[in-house]
Design an enzyme around this catalytic site. Structure first.
Site, PDB file in Angstrom:
ATOM      1  CG  HIS A  62      -1.959  -0.756   1.204  1.00 23.00           C
ATOM      2  ND1 HIS A  62      -2.944  -0.929   1.959  1.00 23.00           N
ATOM      3  CD2 HIS A  62      -2.228  -2.246   0.353  1.00 23.00           C
ATOM      4  CE1 HIS A  62      -3.843  -1.909   1.592  1.00 23.00           C
ATOM      5  NE2 HIS A  62      -3.418  -2.767   1.027  1.00 23.00           N
ATOM      6  CD  GLU A  64      -1.534   4.868   3.006  1.00 21.00           C
ATOM      7  OE1 GLU A  64      -2.476   5.432   3.130  1.00 21.00           O
ATOM      8  OE2 GLU A  64      -1.626   3.811   2.345  1.00 21.00           O
ATOM      9  CB  CYS A  92      -6.288   0.227   5.002  1.00 20.65           C
ATOM     10  SG  CYS A  92      -4.926  -0.591   4.816  1.00 20.65           S
ATOM     11  CB  CYS A  95      -1.845   2.020   5.807  1.00 22.56           C
ATOM     12  SG  CYS A  95      -1.411   1.121   4.265  1.00 22.56           S
TER      13      CYS A  95
END
Length: 166
Positions: A62, A64, A92, A95
């Site tokens: 992801h 991040e 999310c 993250c």
């Protein structure tokens, strides 16, 4: 690099736009979903990431997490004290956990988690719901075995004299 504004909110907007641009570029080049993130320390971008889940065949890639990895490599350290993470979207659960472990000073994001769910179908609510359930009620069956043997590494860590605490 263009000169930065003086006010913090203007700086936040400047850096947040950089994260949004990463999201757009990564998505447009089919690297992954529409997410981007940067890590900033002392008004300098030290980490960049866009979602690379599908192109990297990595469910943890992801934006991040990619940005945190990049920033930590830049700093040669596993934590991000003194840094701000800017994300194109509210992180999310995975993250958010990574962000807490990295210990930045701040998090600034643009779109909210409901926006991601309502507009693009990125809905993480089921994970939040699962975390609140007892282990035996979760959708992924989980079984705890060998607990006593599993305690050995923790006991050794507790007694280790040369550990790096984090």
């Amino acid at each position: 690099m263009q000169s930065l504004p003086d006010k913090q909110t203007d700086k936040d907007q400047y850096f947040l736009r950089q994260a949004i641009e990463l999201a757009l570029n990564g998505m447009r080049s089919n690297e992954g979903g529409p997410f981007g993130a940067i890590v900033v320390k002392d008004d300098v971008i030290i980490g960049r990431g866009n979602n690379r889940v599908s192109s990297g065949l990595d469910p943890t890639a992801h934006a991040e997490v990619v940005a945190i990895r990049d920033a930590c490599a830049h700093l040669n350290h596993f934590q991000l004290e003194g840094c701000t993470i800017y994300s194109s979207c509210e992180p999310c659960p995975m993250c958010l956990g990574a962000i807490y472990w990295a210990r930045p000073d701040r998090l600034v994001f643009a779109a909210g988690k409901r926006d991601a769910a309502d507009i693009a179908g990125f809905d993480d609510q089921f994970i939040y719901d699962e975390l609140d359930l007892p282990i035996d009620k979760r959708k992924i069956p989980s079984l705890q075995l060998l607990r006593e043997e599993g305690l050995l590494p923790f006991r050794e860590w507790r007694d280790k004299d040369d550990k790096i605490v984090y």
